[in-house]
Design an enzyme around this catalytic site. Structure first.
Site, PDB file in Angstrom:
ATOM      1  N   HIS A  53       0.838  -1.209   0.000  1.00  0.00           N
ATOM      2  CA  HIS A  53       0.000   0.000   0.000  1.00  0.00           C
ATOM      3  C   HIS A  53       0.866   1.249   0.000  1.00  0.00           C
ATOM      4  CE1 HIS A  53       0.716  -0.483   4.314  1.00  0.00           C
ATOM      5  NE2 HIS A  53       0.196   0.714   4.547  1.00  0.00           N
ATOM      6  N   HIS A  55       1.404   3.988   1.971  1.00  0.00           N
ATOM      7  CA  HIS A  55       1.943   4.772   3.088  1.00  0.00           C
ATOM      8  C   HIS A  55       3.467   4.875   3.035  1.00  0.00           C
ATOM      9  CE1 HIS A  55      -1.985   4.068   5.536  1.00  0.00           C
ATOM     10  NE2 HIS A  55      -2.058   5.127   4.760  1.00  0.00           N
ATOM     11  N   ASP A  57       5.805   4.794   5.221  1.00  0.00           N
ATOM     12  CA  ASP A  57       6.649   3.825   5.936  1.00  0.00           C
ATOM     13  C   ASP A  57       6.742   2.492   5.183  1.00  0.00           C
ATOM     14  OD1 ASP A  57       3.865   3.517   6.771  1.00  0.00           O
ATOM     15  OD2 ASP A  57       4.549   2.155   8.336  1.00  0.00           O
ATOM     16  N   HIS A  58       6.045   2.380   4.042  1.00  0.00           N
ATOM     17  CA  HIS A  58       6.091   1.176   3.204  1.00  0.00           C
ATOM     18  C   HIS A  58       6.693   1.436   1.824  1.00  0.00           C
ATOM     19  CE1 HIS A  58       3.406  -1.144   5.987  1.00  0.00           C
ATOM     20  NE2 HIS A  58       3.243   0.099   6.408  1.00  0.00           N
ATOM     21  N   HIS A 112      -7.521  -0.934   5.203  1.00  0.00           N
ATOM     22  CA  HIS A 112      -6.537   0.007   5.755  1.00  0.00           C
ATOM     23  C   HIS A 112      -6.352   1.154   4.761  1.00  0.00           C
ATOM     24  CE1 HIS A 112      -3.004   1.379   7.954  1.00  0.00           C
ATOM     25  NE2 HIS A 112      -2.257   1.253   6.873  1.00  0.00           N
ATOM     26  N   ASP A 134      -0.262  -3.819   6.236  1.00  0.00           N
ATOM     27  CA  ASP A 134      -0.962  -3.313   7.420  1.00  0.00           C
ATOM     28  C   ASP A 134      -2.416  -3.771   7.445  1.00  0.00           C
ATOM     29  OD1 ASP A 134       1.372  -2.046   8.072  1.00  0.00           O
ATOM     30  OD2 ASP A 134       0.639  -0.004   7.759  1.00  0.00           O
ATOM     31  N   HIS A 172       4.333  -4.600  10.928  1.00  0.00           N
ATOM     32  CA  HIS A 172       4.643  -3.894  12.173  1.00  0.00           C
ATOM     33  C   HIS A 172       4.727  -4.852  13.358  1.00  0.00           C
ATOM     34  CE1 HIS A 172       4.205   0.341  10.843  1.00  0.00           C
ATOM     35  NE2 HIS A 172       3.328  -0.147   9.992  1.00  0.00           N
TER      36      HIS A 172
END
Ligand code: ZN
Ligand code: FE
Length: 260
Positions: A53, A55, A57-58, A112, A134, A172
């Site tokens: 996805h 985001h 942090d990905h 998400h 996530d 995570h």
């Protein structure tokens, strides 16, 4: 023979790296530096980057990793990615991808984010592999930033239908706080107590609690257990308005959002 490594990044992310001793793939590299260090340490060539996805942090390390390695980048067709990611090979639900001698299937698992995907390798030696970003966490699930409770419930149902021995590679390390919530939902669940003890010991030694397995998640994860009679009864007390399975799932997610 494949090796599966959770590369820690940021506060609590894992950038999953899979390799066969020569070639590697990485899932959701939010940061390039720890991936490049891992590739150098094991003398690996990065063949592919898989994204679940959009985001940061990905996806934050994709541009640098691609420039450094020439890896191809694969992402769910339904997801809108940041421009910095650059061109990707888009995968629709059910599309397959051959990497490292394994076949990965892309699964659409919205909730998400609107276009969130997961990757499942059914025939991996050592047990099926699931990279779920996530969407599914050990003893938890992702927050609903873009999707509806109905979408997330359907997405989790799809993942929960995979085989028992599927290795669940979440993005995570949220396991301990998720388990504390799981215990509040099901105070009498001995599997949750056992897993809390086991995972607390792992974290005290700085070790990951992941991967989990689907068999284990079906025993401990309240978001896969929202139809269990004991959970239904607890949710009826918690939110008397929640009278169907989607409303109960939504109430469970809301409860978790405010849980400390
Ligand atoms: Zn996310
Ligand atoms: Fe994340």
């Amino acid at each position: 023979m494949h090796h599966l490594l959770p590369i820690p990044a940021f506060q609590d992310n894992y950038l999953w790296l899979l390799h066969d001793g020569r070639q590697a793939l990485v899932v959701d590299p939010g940061d390039a530096a720890p991936v490049l260090a891992c590739l150098a340490q094991h003398q690996l060539r990065l063949q592919a980057i898989l994204l679940t996805h959009h985001h940061a942090d990905h996806t934050g390390g994709v541009a640098e990793l691609r420039a450094a390695t020439g890896a191809t980048v694969h992402a769910p067709a339904a997801e809108t990615l940041p421009a910095s990611v650059g061109p990707v090979q888009a995968l629709a639900d059910g599309d397959r991808l051959a990497l490292l001698g394994l076949e990965f299937e892309c699964l659409a698992v919205p909730g998400h984010t609107a276009g969130h995907g997961a990757y499942h390798a059914a025939q991996a030696p050592g047990g099926p592999l699931l990279f779920c970003g996530d969407t599914l966490f050990s003893a938890g699930c992702g927050r609903l930033f873009e999707g509806t409770p109905a979408q997330m419930l359907a997405s989790l149902d799809r993942l929960a239908a995979l085989p028992d021995d599927t290795r669940v590679c979440c993005a995570h390390e949220y396991t301990l706080s998720n388990l504390r919530f799981a215990r509040a939902v099901e105070p009498g669940n001995a599997d949750i107590e056992r897993q809390l003890a086991r995972c607390s010991a792992l974290r005290e030694r700085g070790l990951p609690t992941l991967p989990s397995t689907l068999a284990q998640e079906r025993r401990i994860n309240p978001f896969l257990r929202s139809r269990e009679p004991s959970v239904v009864a607890t949710l009826a007390q918690h939110d008397p308005q929640a009278t169907d399975e989607v409303a109960r799932f939504a109430a469970l997610r809301e409860w978790k959002n405010g849980f400390r």
